[in-house]
Design an enzyme around this catalytic site. Structure first.
Site, PDB file in Angstrom:
ATOM      1  N   SER A 129       0.849  -1.195   0.000  1.00 35.98           N
ATOM      2  CA  SER A 129       0.000   0.000   0.000  1.00 35.98           C
ATOM      3  C   SER A 129       0.880   1.238   0.000  1.00 35.98           C
ATOM      4  O   SER A 129       2.022   1.206   0.492  1.00 35.98           O
ATOM      5  CB  SER A 129      -0.869  -0.005   1.260  1.00 35.98           C
ATOM      6  OG  SER A 129      -1.452   1.265   1.464  1.00 35.98           O
ATOM      7  N   TYR A 174      -2.207  -0.761  10.280  1.00 33.27           N
ATOM      8  CA  TYR A 174      -2.262  -1.077   8.846  1.00 33.27           C
ATOM      9  C   TYR A 174      -0.958  -0.606   8.182  1.00 33.27           C
ATOM     10  O   TYR A 174      -0.336  -1.358   7.421  1.00 33.27           O
ATOM     11  CB  TYR A 174      -3.476  -0.385   8.208  1.00 33.27           C
ATOM     12  CG  TYR A 174      -3.630  -0.646   6.727  1.00 33.27           C
ATOM     13  CD1 TYR A 174      -4.204  -1.824   6.265  1.00 33.27           C
ATOM     14  CD2 TYR A 174      -3.203   0.286   5.780  1.00 33.27           C
ATOM     15  CE1 TYR A 174      -4.348  -2.064   4.898  1.00 33.27           C
ATOM     16  CE2 TYR A 174      -3.333   0.055   4.430  1.00 33.27           C
ATOM     17  CZ  TYR A 174      -3.914  -1.117   3.980  1.00 33.27           C
ATOM     18  OH  TYR A 174      -4.042  -1.353   2.632  1.00 33.27           O
TER      19      TYR A 174
HETATM   20  N1  LIG Z   1      -8.780  -0.639  -1.196  1.00 25.10           N
HETATM   21  C1  LIG Z   1      -7.792   0.224  -1.018  1.00 25.10           C
HETATM   22  O1  LIG Z   1      -7.973   1.443  -0.886  1.00 25.10           O
HETATM   23  C2  LIG Z   1      -6.367  -0.298  -0.974  1.00 25.10           C
HETATM   24  C3  LIG Z   1      -5.318   0.628  -1.074  1.00 25.10           C
HETATM   25  C4  LIG Z   1      -4.021   0.175  -1.031  1.00 25.10           C
HETATM   26  C5  LIG Z   1      -3.759  -1.181  -0.901  1.00 25.10           C
HETATM   27  N2  LIG Z   1      -4.796  -2.043  -0.802  1.00 25.10           N
HETATM   28  C6  LIG Z   1      -4.480  -3.467  -0.623  1.00 25.10           C
HETATM   29  O2  LIG Z   1      -4.921  -4.167  -1.757  1.00 25.10           O
HETATM   30  C7  LIG Z   1      -5.333  -5.485  -1.396  1.00 25.10           C
HETATM   31  C8  LIG Z   1      -6.735  -5.744  -1.914  1.00 25.10           C
HETATM   32  O3  LIG Z   1      -7.598  -4.744  -1.409  1.00 25.10           O
HETATM   33  P1  LIG Z   1      -9.139  -4.668  -1.827  1.00 25.10           P
HETATM   34  O4  LIG Z   1      -9.540  -3.251  -1.679  1.00 25.10           O
HETATM   35  O5  LIG Z   1      -9.340  -5.376  -3.114  1.00 25.10           O
HETATM   36  O6  LIG Z   1      -9.755  -5.498  -0.605  1.00 25.10           O
HETATM   37  P2  LIG Z   1     -11.088  -6.356  -0.454  1.00 25.10           P
HETATM   38  O7  LIG Z   1     -11.506  -6.214   0.961  1.00 25.10           O
HETATM   39  O8  LIG Z   1     -12.076  -6.045  -1.514  1.00 25.10           O
HETATM   40  O9  LIG Z   1     -10.545  -7.841  -0.685  1.00 25.10           O
HETATM   41  C9  LIG Z   1      -9.706  -8.468   0.228  1.00 25.10           C
HETATM   42  C10 LIG Z   1      -9.950  -9.969   0.169  1.00 25.10           C
HETATM   43  O10 LIG Z   1      -9.056 -10.594   1.120  1.00 25.10           O
HETATM   44  C11 LIG Z   1      -9.774 -11.652   1.731  1.00 25.10           C
HETATM   45  N3  LIG Z   1      -9.164 -11.988   3.022  1.00 25.10           N
HETATM   46  C12 LIG Z   1      -9.130 -11.223   4.142  1.00 25.10           C
HETATM   47  N4  LIG Z   1      -8.557 -11.900   5.142  1.00 25.10           N
HETATM   48  C13 LIG Z   1      -8.209 -13.123   4.644  1.00 25.10           C
HETATM   49  C14 LIG Z   1      -7.599 -14.263   5.198  1.00 25.10           C
HETATM   50  N5  LIG Z   1      -7.215 -14.319   6.491  1.00 25.10           N
HETATM   51  N6  LIG Z   1      -7.385 -15.344   4.402  1.00 25.10           N
HETATM   52  C15 LIG Z   1      -7.768 -15.328   3.111  1.00 25.10           C
HETATM   53  N7  LIG Z   1      -8.383 -14.262   2.534  1.00 25.10           N
HETATM   54  C16 LIG Z   1      -8.592 -13.183   3.286  1.00 25.10           C
HETATM   55  C17 LIG Z   1     -11.189 -11.103   1.899  1.00 25.10           C
HETATM   56  O11 LIG Z   1     -12.133 -12.125   2.126  1.00 25.10           O
HETATM   57  C18 LIG Z   1     -11.382 -10.377   0.573  1.00 25.10           C
HETATM   58  O12 LIG Z   1     -11.930 -11.251  -0.393  1.00 25.10           O
HETATM   59  C19 LIG Z   1      -5.208  -5.551   0.132  1.00 25.10           C
HETATM   60  O13 LIG Z   1      -3.987  -6.171   0.473  1.00 25.10           O
HETATM   61  C20 LIG Z   1      -5.210  -4.097   0.548  1.00 25.10           C
HETATM   62  O14 LIG Z   1      -4.530  -3.894   1.764  1.00 25.10           O
HETATM   63  C21 LIG Z   1      -6.092  -1.650  -0.851  1.00 25.10           C
END
Ligand SMILES: NC(=O)c1ccc[n+]([C@@H]2O[C@H](COP(=O)([O-])OP(=O)(O)OC[C@H]3O[C@@H](n4cnc5c(N)ncnc54)[C@H](O)[C@@H]3O)[C@@H](O)[C@H]2O)c1
Length: 268
Positions: free
Chosen positions: A142, A155
């Site tokens: 991130s 985080y």
């Molecule tokens: N959304 C944002 O603004 C953002 C910004 C920067 C980075 N990210 C990173 O990008 C990645 C994806 O984010 P997103 O927005 O698509 O998230 P999201 O919440 O839509 O998807 C995350 C997925 O991870 C799964 N998950 C959570 N805990 C788990 C576990 N213990 N075992 C297996 N699966 C698990 C959830 O069920 C979900 O399907 C993450 O690592 C997040 O930190 C997101």
């Protein structure tokens, strides 16, 4: 590494950018996409929607469990599924409380999913990639892993850890002349729902489709690091050249330090 005819494993592939990458990889001609997620109903929806595009495997795995990771990997080996590209995408954020109000449970879980799990999963698949001298590991960290924000201390810590580990592993592979590649991704906020309620004054909140496409392109081009959007690099340059207290003033002016104030997160 071109994705055509390759097998991808996407953790957290049942939602957000993981889910989109699943679809896009199949559209690009991947031989198969394997999804690991804790959310079975979302995985069922992925199968229903995307299985017409190509071969999909789903496994309900909690990536914080080394035992579940090992058992599922063994099951995949028995089924002859060899992973070419691993995308560590599963991630969580637990509220917007300041650090003094963080529970031990939330600290442990956030570190376990965001920092430890990518290591556990990579440790499982990397030896075979090294032996074949081919493979790619992409770690979704991130922007908060390099520019800290208030109200997301744990985080941010988990993503700093992920970036440090990912980069060190990349350099190890490079130094050993391995052809296994590593890409570290640092996106700003994406409108997937995970960070529902955040407000951004200077940088745009990113569209999930655009980020998913960029990540797959970065893998195909063997990019080492992907930071997005472009303005993020500008803030990083300012962070590098300004004394920290001046940078604080600058970041406040851009609204960076208040982005999490109205965070609600995804409603279950
Ligand atoms: N959304 C944002 O603004 C953002 C910004 C920067 C980075 N990210 C990173 O990008 C990645 C994806 O984010 P997103 O927005 O698509 O998230 P999201 O919440 O839509 O998807 C995350 C997925 O991870 C799964 N998950 C959570 N805990 C788990 C576990 N213990 N075992 C297996 N699966 C698990 C959830 O069920 C979900 O399907 C993450 O690592 C997040 O930190 C997101």
């Amino acid at each position: 590494m071109k994705l055509q005819n390759k097998i991808l494993l996407i953790t957290g592939g049942a939602s957000g950018i993981g889910r989109l990458m699943c679809r896009m990889a199949l559209e690009k001609g991947a031989r198969a996409v394997v999804v690991w997620d804790v959310n079975q109903s979302n995985m069922d929806a992925v199968v229903e929607e995307f299985s017409s595009l190509g071969k999909l495997y789903t496994f309900q795995v909690d990536v914080t469990s080394a035992e579940q990771i090992a058992a599922t990997h063994a099951q995949m080996q028995q089924e002859g599924i060899e992973v070419d590209v691993l995308i560590n995408c599963a991630g969580i954020v637990r509220g917007n409380a300041t650090f003094d109000k963080q529970s031990l449970k939330d600290i442990d879980l956030t570190m376990a999913v965001n920092a430890l799990a990518p290591m556990y999963v990579a440790r499982e698949f990397l030896p075979a990639m090294i032996a074949r001298n081919e493979g790619h590991i992409c770690n979704i960290a991130s922007a908060a892993g390099l520019i800290a924000n208030p109200r997301m201390s744990v985080y941010a810590a988990s993503k700093w850890a992920a970036i440090g580990w990912s980069e060190s592993m990349r350099i190890e592979l490079q130094e050993s002349k391995s052809r296994v590649r590593v890409t570290t991704v640092m996106p700003y906020y994406i409108s997937t729902g995970m960070f529902e309620g955040v407000q951004s004054r200077f940088l745009p909140i990113l569209k999930p489709e655009k980020v998913a496409r960029k990540v797959l392109r970065a893998i195909e081009r063997n990019k080492i690091m992907l930071g997005t959007p472009l303005g993020y690099h500008f803030i990083r340059i300012c962070q590098a050249i300004l004394p920290l207290r001046w940078f604080d003033v600058f970041a406040k002016m851009l609204g960076v330090y208040s982005t999490m104030d109205n965070f609600t997160g995804r409603k279950a």
